[in-house]
Structure formats: structure tokens, C-alpha cells
Design a protein around this motif. Structure first.
Motif, PDB file in Angstrom:
ATOM      1  N   SER A 231       0.993  -1.163   0.068  1.00 18.47           N
ATOM      2  CA  SER A 231       0.023   0.036  -0.086  1.00 18.47           C
ATOM      3  C   SER A 231       0.839   1.378  -0.051  1.00 18.47           C
ATOM      4  N   LEU A 232       0.176   2.331   0.392  1.00 19.25           N
ATOM      5  CA  LEU A 232       1.271   3.498   0.348  1.00 19.25           C
ATOM      6  C   LEU A 232       1.579   4.250   1.545  1.00 19.25           C
ATOM      7  N   GLY A 238       6.890   6.679   7.139  1.00 19.11           N
ATOM      8  CA  GLY A 238       7.966   6.163   7.883  1.00 19.11           C
ATOM      9  C   GLY A 238       7.886   4.507   7.797  1.00 19.11           C
ATOM     10  N   PHE A 239       6.761   4.266   7.232  1.00 22.44           N
ATOM     11  CA  PHE A 239       6.657   2.782   7.048  1.00 22.44           C
ATOM     12  C   PHE A 239       7.191   2.129   5.684  1.00 22.44           C
ATOM     13  N   GLU A 240       8.437   1.728   5.458  1.00 25.73           N
ATOM     14  CA  GLU A 240       9.085   1.631   4.451  1.00 25.73           C
ATOM     15  C   GLU A 240       8.595   0.240   3.543  1.00 25.73           C
ATOM     16  N   ARG A 241       7.810  -0.563   4.394  1.00 28.57           N
ATOM     17  CA  ARG A 241       7.405  -1.723   3.689  1.00 28.57           C
ATOM     18  C   ARG A 241       6.044  -1.147   2.499  1.00 28.57           C
ATOM     19  N   PHE A 266      -1.185  -1.590   6.999  1.00 34.01           N
ATOM     20  CA  PHE A 266      -0.708  -1.251   5.756  1.00 34.01           C
ATOM     21  C   PHE A 266      -1.460  -0.113   5.397  1.00 34.01           C
ATOM     22  N   VAL A 267      -2.890   0.312   5.760  1.00 33.27           N
ATOM     23  CA  VAL A 267      -3.746   1.003   5.377  1.00 33.27           C
ATOM     24  C   VAL A 267      -3.755   2.304   6.355  1.00 33.27           C
ATOM     25  N   SER A 268      -3.722   2.181   7.484  1.00 27.48           N
ATOM     26  CA  SER A 268      -4.036   3.085   8.578  1.00 27.48           C
ATOM     27  C   SER A 268      -2.880   3.591   9.291  1.00 27.48           C
ATOM     28  N   ASN A 269      -2.598   4.856   9.617  1.00 21.76           N
ATOM     29  CA  ASN A 269      -1.456   5.131  10.451  1.00 21.76           C
ATOM     30  C   ASN A 269      -1.776   5.008  11.768  1.00 21.76           C
ATOM     31  N   MET A 270      -2.990   4.875  11.987  1.00 21.89           N
ATOM     32  CA  MET A 270      -3.697   4.807  13.371  1.00 21.89           C
ATOM     33  C   MET A 270      -3.536   3.213  13.770  1.00 21.89           C
TER      34      MET A 270
END
Length: 389
Positions: A231-232, A238-241, A266-270
Motif C-alpha cells: 500500500s502507500l 515512515g513505513f518503508e514496507r 498497511f492502510v491506516s497510520n492509526m
């Protein structure tokens, strides 16, 4: 205060009432009449850990035949997942062959419901015959063991993409999860491997690899590459994946497709933040049993599941950034545990995604591209290149 409110809203969203969504006849027909390719479903490893007969309804997991039919799923890529630990211990070749055997066994038990798929034509024929095609992708290239003979072996067994690395660097590539940069991208073997995969007809999958490895793979590949379940980073800083905007632009220039992962983290920063806080709390408590700790932690801190709308935001962002031709679906069903978004809990829920796209103004033609058209275009280009080399 904001966090508590958000968690309360999340709990409400996860309630049975919130799960009552009714896709329109248009959405259901579109899901039924269009080939749906999902780039990454972890059925083989799920069954290796706890076997169930997925040709029938199952009590556990995110995938089985009745739910797949209900969702209109036609071509789920079965993930031949090899844990990163197998790079240095365990027989990765044996495990990979056993997992491939398990996919063949599904077809063997129910040839009226499933068929193996080694080509785009196989997927299209299965669809015409009313069967679910089972193409395969290898998640983590560890079983190659630095051998192009092994690459050919797994191609002959049906593997049609290889995710170069997983959660740690291997002999092919650095991993996005691994702070050590063993190769500063791809290894010398990894750089050669990209060309060999092109010539053989195996798609290069850049999910999981480091940013440096991604750019090197795109530069070396003579055909489009895929991100089978990513995902994006726009929504998870900061999530390099996940992939950032510049990577998505490079992927699009290469002609490739990013297949959106549904997992909440993968979708939500929360959800990302929740995971970090849980890990910190576990370390502070000195707890070593993660499952036990998480069960207790969730009671006090409900998990902030992502929503269908958040997944749609990722799709919108790719469309706005590089256009409709570079988006696909890579749910990661059976691979992300109990972290799937509200309204996208298993393979029966693709009509919900279709309804969400319709509600946001996507045309039926564009939705067909997202469901399979874009990915099948890439696969055909990879097949055509291999046929001429």
C-alpha cells in the motif's frame, strides 16, 4: 482525547450493525462478470499450520470456496511463503515444494471447482469454465539458493512471480523491514536474477524489498514489475514496507502495477501507531508470549481497524498520481491475521470494494482494470517477452 474518541469510533465501526453493507446489483454483477485477480493470498502456509478443506466452507481463515464464489474471486495468487529464517536454517526448497503440492492437492480434491493456472490463458479458460484458477507466486526467493536451475525448477512447478525478499535480507535482496543493508539494494546474484526471471517469464515482485532494491529492480527489468501486496507510504509515514510517491511514479513509468494490501497496518497510520505502542508496552512488561500479551492488550486498547474508505483512499491516490492503469488488488488475506478492515474481512467482500469504487465515481471500465485488467496486461507482457527470449 482524540485517540480515545478514535478508538470508540473504531469499536462502533467493528460492530455487527456496521458490518451490514449491501452492495448494489450493479456492484455484484460487476464482481461476478469480471475476472478478479488477487495478487496475494496466504492459503498454502495457513493450511500447513492448521489444515482445513478449503474446497468446502471452513470455520477459520479468510478464504474458502463458498466465500470465494460469493465474492466473485476468480484468480487468487496462492502465496508460496517461505519465512525469512529459512535463509540460514531449514530446507527452503523442501518447504516450497510442499506448499506447491498443497495447492495442487486443492485442485486434485475438487477439479470441478478449481484449476491450476500457469498462464493468462489458463486464468481466462478457468473463468469461462466457471472454475477458480490458482496461480502461484513465491513470497521470498530464499529457495532459489543462488541457483538459476532452482529458478527454472520452480517456474516449471508453476511459480509465476517471486517476491525477492521477505522480512530480512537474503542472498537476493535487502528487505524493507531489515535495518541492516547487506547489499545496498540487490546482491550481485539478485541483479542477474532479474534478467533471468524476465527471460523465463517470472514476474519480479518488489513488495517487501528496500527502496534501493526497488529502484535497482525497476532499472534492470526489461518488463513491468509488480508490487503484489503493498500500500502507500503517503498514509503510513515512515513505513518503508509501503511505497512512496516517487516509487509509484517509477513503477508506473516501468509499466508496473501496485496491488493494494488490505491489512489495517498497511492502510491506516492509526493501526501502525497501535502496533508500535503494543510492542513498546510488551517490551516494558518483559513479556515474551506475544499472543498472550496481545489478547490482554486488546481488551484495554481496542484495535483500530481500518475501513473500506481508507482502502479506497489508497486507490484514489494512485489513480490521481499516475493514472488508473497501475492499480490492482493484493489483499494479503490469510496473511495479516486479525487486522483486516471493516467491510473487507474475507474473500466474500470484493463486491463491497466494487460498490465503494462505484460510489466514488469510478467507471465500470476502470473498475475492471483494477480488478484484473491491469495485472493481466503486465502478465501478458512478461509472457510475450519470455517467448521471444
Amino acid at each position: 482525547m482524540k485517540t480515545s474518541l478514535a478508538l470508540t469510533l473504531t469499536a462502533l465501526l467493528a460492530s455487527p450493525a456496521a458490518l451490514a453493507i449491501s452492495p448494489s446489483e450493479q456492484a455484484r454483477n460487476l464482481a461476478k462478470e469480471t475476472i478478479i485477480v488477487d495478487g496475494h493470498i496466504d492459503v498454502p502456509y495457513r493450511l500447513a499450520e492448521e489444515w482445513e478443506d478449503v474446497t468446502q466452507a471452513t470455520e477459520k481463515g479468510d478464504f474458502d470456496y463458498p466465500r470465494a464464489v460469493a465474492g466473485g474471486l476468480n484468480a487468487p495468487f496462492m502465496s508460496i511463503y517461505i519465512p525469512a529464517s529459512y535463509e540460514t536454517s531449514g530446507d527452503s526448497v523442501l518447504l516450497a515444494n510442499q506448499l506447491i503440492d498443497s495447492v495442487e492437492a486443492i485442485v486434485g480434491r475438487a477439479p470441478d471447482k478449481f484449476s491450476m493456472a500457469y498462464t493468462v490463458a489458463d486464468v481466462e479458460k478457468a473463468f469461462a469454465d466457471g472454475k477458480i484458477a490458482l496461480p502461484m507466486g513465491m513470497e521470498n526467493g530464499t529457495p532459489l539458493k543462488g541457483s538459476f536451475d532452482n529458478l527454472k525448477h520452480f517456474y516449471e512447478r508453476g511459480v509465476r512471480y517471486i517476491t525477492l525478499a521477505h522480512s530480512q535480507a537474503n542472498h537476493i535482496s535487502d528487505s524493507s523491514y531489515d535495518l541492516r543493508r547487506k547489499w545496498n539494494g540487490l546482491s550481485p546474484f539478485g541483479k542477474e536474477l532479474v534478467g533471468e526471471m524476465n527471460k523465463l517469464g517470472v514476474m519480479v515482485d518488489i513488495s517487501h524489498v528496500s527502496d534501493e532494491a526497488f529502484y535497482q529492480a525497476v532499472e534492470l527489468s526489461r518488463v513491468p514489475v509488480i508490487a503484489s501486496h503493498s500500500s502507500l507510504r503517503q498514509f503510513t509515514p515512515g513505513f518503508e514496507r509501503n511505497m512512496n510517491d516517487e516509487m509509484i511514479k517509477a513503477l508506473a513509468k516501468n509499466g508496473g502495477v501496485i496491488m493494494i494490501n488490505f491489512g489495517s497496518s498497511f492502510v491506516s497510520n492509526m493501526a501502525q501507531s497501535w502496533g508500535k505502542q503494543r510492542t513498546e508496552a510488551m517490551e516494558a512488561a518483559g513479556e515474551t508470549n506475544r499472543d498472550k500479551f496481545e489478547a490482554l492488550y486488546r481488551k484495554k486498547n481496542p484495535y483500530p481497524f481500518a475501513t473500506l474508505e481508507m482502502v479506497l483512499d489508497h486507490i484514489d491516490h494512485v489513480r490521481d498520481l499516475v493514472g488508473i492503469d497501475h492499480i490492482g488488488i493484493g489483499s494479503d488475506y490469510d496473511g495479516v491475521g486479525d487486522s483486516l478492515p471493516v467491510h473487507l474481512k474475507d474473500v466474500s467482500t470484493y463486491p463491497n470494494l466494487v460498490q465503494g469504487l462505484l460510489d466514488r465515481g469510478y467507471s465500470e471500465a476502470d473498475i475492471r482494470k483494477i480488478l484484473s485488467g491491469n495485472f493481466l496486461r503486465v502478465w501478458k507482457e512478461v509472457e510475450a517477452y519470455a517467448a521471444n527470449h
